[in-house]
Write a protein that holds these residues in place. Structure first.
Motif, PDB file in Angstrom:
ATOM      1  N   MET A   1      44.995  11.556 -17.618  1.00 22.40           N
ATOM      2  CA  MET A   1      45.522  11.123 -18.921  1.00 22.40           C
ATOM      3  C   MET A   1      47.051  11.054 -18.863  1.00 22.40           C
ATOM      4  N   HIS A   2      47.632  10.135 -19.634  1.00 22.08           N
ATOM      5  CA  HIS A   2      49.066   9.907 -19.569  1.00 22.08           C
ATOM      6  C   HIS A   2      49.690   9.997 -20.964  1.00 22.08           C
ATOM      7  N   THR A   3      49.291  11.011 -21.710  1.00 21.61           N
ATOM      8  CA  THR A   3      49.739  11.082 -23.100  1.00 21.61           C
ATOM      9  C   THR A   3      51.247  11.263 -23.217  1.00 21.61           C
ATOM     10  N   SER A   4      51.914  11.668 -22.118  1.00 23.05           N
ATOM     11  CA  SER A   4      53.361  11.857 -22.193  1.00 23.05           C
ATOM     12  C   SER A   4      54.105  10.527 -22.107  1.00 23.05           C
ATOM     13  N   TYR A   5      53.430   9.470 -21.680  1.00 26.35           N
ATOM     14  CA  TYR A   5      54.084   8.176 -21.531  1.00 26.35           C
ATOM     15  C   TYR A   5      53.873   7.309 -22.767  1.00 26.35           C
ATOM     16  N   HIS A   6      54.963   6.772 -23.273  1.00 29.66           N
ATOM     17  CA  HIS A   6      54.907   5.896 -24.447  1.00 29.66           C
ATOM     18  C   HIS A   6      55.169   4.463 -23.982  1.00 29.66           C
ATOM     19  N   ILE A   7      54.171   3.593 -24.115  1.00 35.19           N
ATOM     20  CA  ILE A   7      54.268   2.205 -23.704  1.00 35.19           C
ATOM     21  C   ILE A   7      54.410   1.329 -24.946  1.00 35.19           C
ATOM     22  N   CYS A   8      55.358   0.397 -24.900  1.00 38.41           N
ATOM     23  CA  CYS A   8      55.548  -0.531 -26.023  1.00 38.41           C
ATOM     24  C   CYS A   8      55.279  -1.955 -25.548  1.00 38.41           C
ATOM     25  N   LEU A   9      54.329  -2.619 -26.192  1.00 44.93           N
ATOM     26  CA  LEU A   9      54.075  -4.032 -25.952  1.00 44.93           C
ATOM     27  C   LEU A   9      54.874  -4.831 -26.971  1.00 44.93           C
ATOM     28  N   ASN A  31      44.697  -1.982 -26.333  1.00 47.75           N
ATOM     29  CA  ASN A  31      43.475  -1.161 -26.420  1.00 47.75           C
ATOM     30  C   ASN A  31      43.171  -0.469 -25.107  1.00 47.75           C
ATOM     31  N   ALA A  32      43.298  -1.204 -24.009  1.00 45.50           N
ATOM     32  CA  ALA A  32      42.970  -0.640 -22.697  1.00 45.50           C
ATOM     33  C   ALA A  32      43.923   0.499 -22.324  1.00 45.50           C
ATOM     34  N   LEU A  33      45.218   0.324 -22.601  1.00 42.67           N
ATOM     35  CA  LEU A  33      46.185   1.372 -22.279  1.00 42.67           C
ATOM     36  C   LEU A  33      45.976   2.606 -23.155  1.00 42.67           C
ATOM     37  N   ALA A  34      45.601   2.391 -24.414  1.00 42.82           N
ATOM     38  CA  ALA A  34      45.296   3.527 -25.286  1.00 42.82           C
ATOM     39  C   ALA A  34      44.081   4.283 -24.754  1.00 42.82           C
ATOM     40  N   THR A  35      43.089   3.557 -24.281  1.00 41.87           N
ATOM     41  CA  THR A  35      41.886   4.185 -23.718  1.00 41.87           C
ATOM     42  C   THR A  35      42.224   4.998 -22.476  1.00 41.87           C
ATOM     43  N   LYS A  36      43.222   4.550 -21.729  1.00 42.15           N
ATOM     44  CA  LYS A  36      43.632   5.274 -20.526  1.00 42.15           C
ATOM     45  C   LYS A  36      44.542   6.464 -20.839  1.00 42.15           C
ATOM     46  N   GLY A  37      44.834   6.682 -22.107  1.00 41.43           N
ATOM     47  CA  GLY A  37      45.561   7.881 -22.496  1.00 41.43           C
ATOM     48  C   GLY A  37      47.032   7.688 -22.776  1.00 41.43           C
ATOM     49  N   TYR A  38      47.534   6.468 -22.648  1.00 41.75           N
ATOM     50  CA  TYR A  38      48.933   6.228 -22.983  1.00 41.75           C
ATOM     51  C   TYR A  38      49.122   6.217 -24.503  1.00 41.75           C
ATOM     52  N   LYS A  39      50.309   6.583 -24.929  1.00 45.79           N
ATOM     53  CA  LYS A  39      50.685   6.374 -26.319  1.00 45.79           C
ATOM     54  C   LYS A  39      51.161   4.923 -26.407  1.00 45.79           C
ATOM     55  N   VAL A  40      50.559   4.136 -27.278  1.00 46.64           N
ATOM     56  CA  VAL A  40      50.824   2.691 -27.284  1.00 46.64           C
ATOM     57  C   VAL A  40      51.339   2.235 -28.650  1.00 46.64           C
ATOM     58  N   ASP A  57      42.550  -1.091 -31.339  1.00 47.37           N
ATOM     59  CA  ASP A  57      42.066   0.286 -31.340  1.00 47.37           C
ATOM     60  C   ASP A  57      42.862   1.095 -32.371  1.00 47.37           C
ATOM     61  N   SER A  58      42.199   2.017 -33.030  1.00 46.88           N
ATOM     62  CA  SER A  58      42.868   2.827 -34.065  1.00 46.88           C
ATOM     63  C   SER A  58      43.995   3.683 -33.483  1.00 46.88           C
ATOM     64  N   ARG A  59      43.959   3.908 -32.165  1.00 50.10           N
ATOM     65  CA  ARG A  59      45.007   4.708 -31.519  1.00 50.10           C
ATOM     66  C   ARG A  59      46.283   3.902 -31.260  1.00 50.10           C
ATOM     67  N   VAL A  60      46.213   2.598 -31.390  1.00 47.96           N
ATOM     68  CA  VAL A  60      47.387   1.746 -31.181  1.00 47.96           C
ATOM     69  C   VAL A  60      48.193   1.653 -32.472  1.00 47.96           C
ATOM     70  N   ARG A  61      49.475   1.929 -32.389  1.00 41.05           N
ATOM     71  CA  ARG A  61      50.350   1.752 -33.544  1.00 41.05           C
ATOM     72  C   ARG A  61      50.862   0.325 -33.540  1.00 41.05           C
ATOM     73  N   PHE A  62      50.476  -0.444 -34.542  1.00 46.10           N
ATOM     74  CA  PHE A  62      50.881  -1.845 -34.634  1.00 46.10           C
ATOM     75  C   PHE A  62      51.981  -1.996 -35.680  1.00 46.10           C
ATOM     76  N   ILE A  63      53.070  -2.656 -35.292  1.00 48.38           N
ATOM     77  CA  ILE A  63      54.205  -2.851 -36.200  1.00 48.38           C
ATOM     78  C   ILE A  63      54.620  -4.318 -36.181  1.00 48.38           C
ATOM     79  N   ASN A  64      54.654  -4.916 -37.351  1.00 42.63           N
ATOM     80  CA  ASN A  64      55.231  -6.242 -37.488  1.00 42.63           C
ATOM     81  C   ASN A  64      56.675  -6.072 -37.924  1.00 42.63           C
ATOM     82  N   ALA A  65      57.597  -6.395 -37.014  1.00 39.91           N
ATOM     83  CA  ALA A  65      59.018  -6.137 -37.259  1.00 39.91           C
ATOM     84  C   ALA A  65      59.674  -7.178 -38.159  1.00 39.91           C
TER      85      ALA A  65
END
Length: 386
Positions: A1-9, A31-40, A57-65
């Motif tokens: 798991m990679h919960t310490s890594y924060h990935i931004c798309l 979704n796939a990166l969230a499933t792998k344990g990244y903070k997305v 995925d509900s674990r993905v934080r989506f932001i419209n800037a």
């Protein structure tokens, strides 16, 4: 798991309610990166309100800037600011102006979220915003969703190349695209990772007398070629129909007029967009993809994974690699006569449809989602560890 890594798309093109291929990859990757344990966190800058067409995925934080377009970046004022004798330079100037105002909106979002370990930019302008405007020193991977000829080697996008060259990696969709991109970008590591193809258990029966085409209305997709080709054989196959799926655009009227002019109203249907395209694939027997160029067509991959034999054109990048002529589909010269001949061959021969469709399905196993997202996981970890 990679919960310490924060990935931004980061995607500055249209995302909200948009059913295109790059939008689908944007959501599937999150979704796939969230499933792998990244903070997305998935960020877009879209004037439309609502949610992405594809579910996140509900674990993905989506932001419209998106926070409005400044007056100086709109309409006539924007065009005046973009003036140049060279029409390519005018288009480039307009794109730079769009990047500048979007950068301000994105910067305000980034200042209010947790520190990011890695950005994945879904187009070169996103990379330009991060590197050249915001002066971001966080690692960046740039995705190239199409043939490099379309963006990286296109003069209208050359202003982004310096930013891409300073990235940790550039991802391309086909092996042959590595050398094409390298001819312009000499510093960035260029990595081949294709799109994924769904692994579909239930195959199309191939008994239905239906041809399917899935694409947006765009000159690139050459829907007119399909209409012209089908018109040559429609009277020989009165029980066969063609079904196009894709969101409408200004070019839709042109295709409608062509269908009417060829008197195909009862055999060639424009159905708009759908969230149930998998069902439509299973109800079909041939996948038509007359495109002039593609990056890695998701619709083609899903059609082949459903066991549909495809008909593509020899001049279309990636399609002429994924389709192996007479093995898993048919490749022909992009003329109405040659395309009609290939369609007719499949329409009149169930055994040939079955043979090519069966091989199509087998060939798509190489692009199973788990394999593709494992490649992304490996790339991300290598960059973050170094």
């Amino acid at each position: 798991m990679h919960t310490s890594y924060h990935i931004c798309l980061l995607n500055i093109w249209k995302v909200i309610n948009s059913p295109g291929g790059s939008e689908k990859v944007f959501c599937e990757m999150a979704n796939a990166l969230a499933t792998k344990g990244y903070k997305v966190t998935a960020i877009c800058c879209d004037a439309e309100k609502g949610a992405p067409f594809f579910e996140l995925d509900s674990r993905v934080r989506f932001i419209n800037a998106f926070n409005g377009v400044p007056l100086l970046s709109r309409g006539i004022i924007k065009n005046l600011r973009s003036l140049n004798i060279d029409k390519f330079k005018r288009k480039e100037n307009r794109r730079i102006i769009d990047c500048q105002w979007k950068a301000k909106s994105i910067q305000s979002v980034l200042s209010n979220i947790d520190p990011i370990d890695l950005f994945i930019c879904t187009q070169s302008e996103s990379t330009y915003i991060l590197k050249n405007i915001l002066k971001c020193d966080t690692p960046v991977i740039t995705m190239c969703h199409n043939n490099p000829e379309v963006f990286i080697k296109n003069p209208q996008f050359s202003f982004c190349n310096e930013a891409i060259n300073s990235c940790e990696a550039l991802q391309v969709l086909m092996p042959e695209y590595v050398d094409e991109a390298r001819s312009v970008l000499d510093k960035v590591p260029i990595i081949y990772i294709p799109n994924s193809a769904p692994q579909i258990q239930e195959s199309a029966s191939l008994h239905e007398k239906r041809i399917i085409n899935v694409s947006r209305f765009d000159e690139q997709k050459r829907i007119d070629l399909l209409v012209e080709a089908f018109a040559l054989i429609a009277s020989d196959f009165p029980d066969w129909t063609v079904h196009h799926w894709g969101s409408y655009s200004p070019q839709t009227k042109q295709i409608m007029n062509l269908i009417q002019g060829k008197k195909l109203q009862n055999q060639f249907f424009l159905n708009g967009s759908t969230t149930r395209i998998s069902e439509e694939f299973r109800r079909s027997s041939i996948f038509a993809i007359p495109s002039a160029y593609e990056g890695f067509c998701l619709a083609l991959a899903e059609a082949m994974a459903t066991g549909l034999p495809p008909v593509g054109c020899t001049d279309c990048s990636s399609v002429n690699s994924l389709i192996r002529n007479k093995s898993n589909g048919l490749l022909v010269e992009p003329t109405p006569e040659k395309y009609a001949e290939a369609l007719a061959k499949l329409m009149s021969d169930f055994d040939l449809r079955k043979k090519l469709g069966t091989q199509s399905k087998v060939d798509m196993e190489a692009f199973a989602p788990d394999k593709i997202w494992d490649q992304w996981d490996k790339l991300i970890k290598n960059i973050l560890r170094n």
